[in-house]
Design a protein around this motif. Structure first.
Motif, mmCIF file in Angstrom:
data_model
loop_
_atom_site.group_PDB
_atom_site.id
_atom_site.type_symbol
_atom_site.label_atom_id
_atom_site.label_comp_id
_atom_site.label_asym_id
_atom_site.label_seq_id
_atom_site.Cartn_x
_atom_site.Cartn_y
_atom_site.Cartn_z
ATOM 1 N N THR A 259 0.839 -1.208 0.000
ATOM 2 C CA THR A 259 0.000 0.000 0.000
ATOM 3 C C THR A 259 0.867 1.248 0.000
ATOM 4 O OG1 THR A 259 -1.740 -1.143 1.232
ATOM 5 C CG2 THR A 259 -1.795 1.268 1.231
ATOM 6 N N ILE A 260 0.499 2.210 -0.841
ATOM 7 C CA ILE A 260 1.155 3.525 -0.809
ATOM 8 C C ILE A 260 0.117 4.558 -0.399
ATOM 9 C CG2 ILE A 260 2.978 3.084 -2.502
ATOM 10 C CD1 ILE A 260 1.224 4.291 -4.648
ATOM 11 N N HIS A 261 0.562 5.529 0.415
ATOM 12 C CA HIS A 261 -0.345 6.575 0.884
ATOM 13 C C HIS A 261 -0.380 7.714 -0.127
ATOM 14 C CE1 HIS A 261 -1.137 5.015 4.915
ATOM 15 N NE2 HIS A 261 0.116 4.564 4.877
ATOM 16 N N GLY A 262 -1.549 8.162 -0.472
ATOM 17 C CA GLY A 262 -1.673 9.302 -1.358
ATOM 18 C C GLY A 262 -1.460 10.602 -0.594
ATOM 19 N N ALA A 263 -1.505 11.686 -1.301
ATOM 20 C CA ALA A 263 -1.402 12.999 -0.655
ATOM 21 C C ALA A 263 -2.620 13.197 0.242
ATOM 22 C CB ALA A 263 -1.303 14.097 -1.711
ATOM 23 N N GLU A 264 -2.586 14.226 1.068
ATOM 24 C CA GLU A 264 -3.669 14.465 2.007
ATOM 25 C C GLU A 264 -5.002 14.569 1.269
ATOM 26 O OE1 GLU A 264 -3.303 17.573 4.816
ATOM 27 O OE2 GLU A 264 -1.231 17.087 5.317
ATOM 28 N N GLY A 265 -5.926 13.831 1.763
ATOM 29 C CA GLY A 265 -7.258 13.857 1.178
ATOM 30 C C GLY A 265 -7.449 12.858 0.060
ATOM 31 N N LYS A 266 -6.351 12.199 -0.376
ATOM 32 C CA LYS A 266 -6.457 11.208 -1.442
ATOM 33 C C LYS A 266 -6.446 9.805 -0.847
ATOM 34 C CE LYS A 266 -4.498 13.953 -5.179
ATOM 35 N NZ LYS A 266 -3.483 13.999 -6.273
ATOM 36 N N LYS A 267 -7.081 8.891 -1.575
ATOM 37 C CA LYS A 267 -7.188 7.522 -1.097
ATOM 38 C C LYS A 267 -5.857 6.795 -1.220
ATOM 39 C CE LYS A 267 -12.077 6.972 -2.226
ATOM 40 N NZ LYS A 267 -13.060 6.155 -2.979
ATOM 41 N N LYS A 268 -5.737 5.770 -0.401
ATOM 42 C CA LYS A 268 -4.584 4.896 -0.500
ATOM 43 C C LYS A 268 -4.703 4.029 -1.739
ATOM 44 C CE LYS A 268 -4.178 4.523 4.537
ATOM 45 N NZ LYS A 268 -4.179 3.579 5.687
ATOM 46 N N SER A 269 -3.576 3.604 -2.251
ATOM 47 C CA SER A 269 -3.562 2.723 -3.426
ATOM 48 C C SER A 269 -2.802 1.445 -3.068
ATOM 49 C CB SER A 269 -2.900 3.419 -4.613
ATOM 50 O OG SER A 269 -2.838 2.579 -5.725
#
Length: 639
Positions: A333-343
């Motif tokens: 899992t990678i974290h998206g920028a603030e407010g974006k979903k994880k991928s």
């Protein structure tokens, strides 16, 4: 007269009656009696040598003319060593005469010299017996040199010991490997036909010839046949698990991270800078940026984090400073920028790990004729009693029918030892008796040795016969692996004759007790050709005879080779030998085979990352060895 006239006992002018009770007379009488006794014993021994030679007339007639004298001397040597020589040696030593030691290369000539001295000491006439002698000390040395040059080529100037190196696989693709080895001192290149393909062997041989020609040298090529090597069969693969492990210092602190390469699952792209590579979805790979953090729970449930340090359109690399185990079920899992979903994506393209069996002392292992090897299963995990016992197959299933209860068996160059407890038509039940504390791992394609078993195996496998086509085109010598009987040599010669290579040298690889015990017969069979030699294959031989007996067995092989005026190829490294240093072969503690003046040696260096260093470290000097204080007598194992 060879100085015999100076060896007569002084005649006393005193009447015998006046000296009968003097100490000097008693000593002289004792010496005379000892001399007469020795003359009778040595005369009988001499006649036994001639009788054995006559009895083997048919075998000797098959020997090539160049080896005629050598074959006769070998027969004389076997007769000499077939009885207990200690009583004779003690009497000769008391008289200050030769104890018949160091005479392997010219047995009958040396015996006749001793008899001549004894006859002179007792005032008896002695006639020259050289017509019966195959060779004297000078002639025997010349025969050995001639035979060695014919097989191994002439040695470098001033260095009677030749250097043989087993070529690594890289030598098939890189001319520079052969050039570097030749520059370092390689005289003979060995190609092991148990590994690689005929195309690779041809390329290796071509590179050796090209590199040798470039520096104006001649380098011989030995090609070893794989032979009927007994190995373990395939083992069921273990679950697909990828271990990422950073490098740590002596305090356990990670100083170099593990690097994981990632490519699209439908893409076959190499990532050279990574320690391992997995597949991921193409869309997820496109979202990776340098500096991004990848989170996951590994196969053990441990929370782990990786940092992306490199990313482009085709691949990415992430680093981790903790040990982690990734399986095809691992979610990355990678974290998206603030407010974006994880991928997230699932790790893909993780290959299964090669199967192994974990064995401990006291375990039971079944060696089977076929099937896929499996570790032991718990009773509740299987209704099949067979599957509750660890089992593995062997590559030559016919040996199952030739092994008996109570015989020893060794796996993986002696790492694991056991005793056959039960024999069945389809398997052998082996009780494990030798393994390290904590157990050993047994994988596929590991050697199996049966030192107590009398095995009837083909001298040449179907693969060997096919490989001989390439060998006949490329090699100067062919190594006959796991040779046991003279018929094995005859079969090889027949195949070489069919291929038009009667001139190729034959090297007898002695790596089993059966081959050791039949060595003289094997030598006589090999002498039917124009050139022959012996290789002491110390790895398998040490497993077969035991490391504690290896020095003694090697010494016996060297003596027999000296009697046959046959060169010896000496493997410098014994696999898995306790306290075995690199490139330090020993006939006995503190001795080197090159120390024997009556031998012509080729030292075989191991294939490893330090080949060049081994070449420089391998001793070439062959100086005189100290004469042993007493030769070992007793029953000759070759007789």
């Amino acid at each position: 007269m060879c100085g015999f006239e100076n060896c007569r006992m002084p005649k006393s002018k005193t009447p015998p009656s006046r000296q009968a009770n003097t100490p000097q007379t008693d000593a002289a009488t004792a010496r005379t009696e000892v001399c007469l006794s020795l003359i009778a014993q040595l005369g009988t021994l001499r006649q036994s040598m001639l009788d054995r030679e006559a009895a083997m007339r048919d075998e000797l007639a098959q020997v090539c003319a160049a080896y005629g004298e050598s074959a006769r001397n070998l027969v004389h040597y076997l007769t000499l060593r077939s009885g207990d020589l200690r009583p004779i040696q003690e009497k000769l030593s008391w008289l200050g005469l030769s104890s018949l030691g160091r005479s392997e290369s010219h047995v009958l000539a040396n015996l006749d010299k001793v008899l001549g001295v004894l006859h002179r000491l007792t005032d008896q006439p002695w006639q020259d017996q050289s017509a019966d002698e195959p060779a004297g000390s000078v002639r025997s040395h010349q025969l050995l040199v001639d035979h060695a040059n014919q097989l191994l080529g002439k040695p470098p100037h001033g260095h009677p010991v030749r250097i043989m190196v087993t070529l690594p696989t890289e030598a098939a693709h890189d001319l520079g490997v052969a050039r570097e080895l030749i520059d370092a001192g390689m005289d003979i290149a060995r190609i092991n036909c148990a590994h690689g393909s005929p195309e690779e062997w041809k390329s290796m041989a071509t590179h050796v010839r090209q590199a040798a020609h470039a520096v104006g040298r001649k380098v011989r090529i030995l090609m070893d046949l794989g032979g009927p090597k007994i190995r373990t069969g395939e083992v069921a693969a273990r679950p697909a698990v990828l271990r990422l492990r950073p490098q740590r210092d002596e305090y356990g602190r990670a100083f170099s991270p593990a690097r994981l390469g990632m490519v699209a699952v439908d893409q076959n792209h190499d990532v050279p800078a990574a320690n391992a590579v997995i597949g991921v979805s193409r869309d997820w790979l496109g979202r990776l940026k340098v500096g991004a953090q990848i989170d996951f729970s590994d196969a053990r449930g441990a929370k782990r984090h990786m940092l992306v340090v490199q990313s482009d359109a085709q691949s990415a690399i992430a680093e981790i400073l903790q040990t982690a185990y990734i399986t095809p079920d691992t979610l990355l899992t990678i974290h998206g920028a603030e407010g974006k979903k994880k991928s997230s994506t699932i790790a893909c393209a993780i290959g299964q790990m090669p199967g192994v069996l974990h064995l401990h002392r006291g375990d039971v292992l079944r060696l089977t004729k076929g099937g896929l090897g499996q570790p032991a299963a718990a009773e509740e995990d299987s209704d099949d009693a067979f599957n509750t016992t660890a089992h593995i197959s062997c590559t030559l299933p016919q040996v199952i029918d030739q092994v008996h209860e109570g015989e020893r068996i060794w796996f993986d160059n002696g790492r694991i030892g056991g005793v056959v407890q039960r024999t069945c038509p389809q398997w052998l039940e082996v009780g494990i008796t030798q393994a390290r504390e904590g157990g050993e791992k047994l994988a596929a394609d590991k050697g199996i040795n049966l030192p107590d078993s009398t095995l009837d195996l083909p001298a040449l496998t179907d693969k060997d016969i096919a490989d001989l086509v390439t060998v006949a085109c490329e090699a100067d010598m062919v190594g006959l692996s796991f040779v046991h009987q003279p018929e094995d040599v005859h079969q090889l010669r027949d195949q070489l004759h069919r291929l038009g290579r009667d001139d190729i040298g034959i090297v007898l690889k002695i790596e089993t007790l059966q081959g050791f015990e039949n060595l003289p017969e094997l030598m006589l069979a090999a002498m039917a050709g124009t050139s022959a030699g012996v290789m002491i294959a110390r790895g398998d031989l040490a497993v077969e005879c035991g490391y504690e007996r290896l020095a003694e067995v090697q010494e016996e092989i060297l003596r027999c080779a000296e009697a046959a005026h046959m060169p010896v190829i000496w493997a410098t490294r014994t696999k898995n030998a306790p306290l075995c240093a690199r490139c330090t072969p020993g006939v006995a503690p503190g001795r080197h085979p090159g120390d024997r003046q009556g031998l012509q040696i080729a030292v075989q260096c191991p294939i490893s990352c330090f080949l060049k260093e081994s070449l420089h470290d391998t001793p070439r000097h062959a100086g005189p060895a100290p004469h042993p204080a007493q030769r070992r007598g007793g029953q000759e194992p070759f007789a």
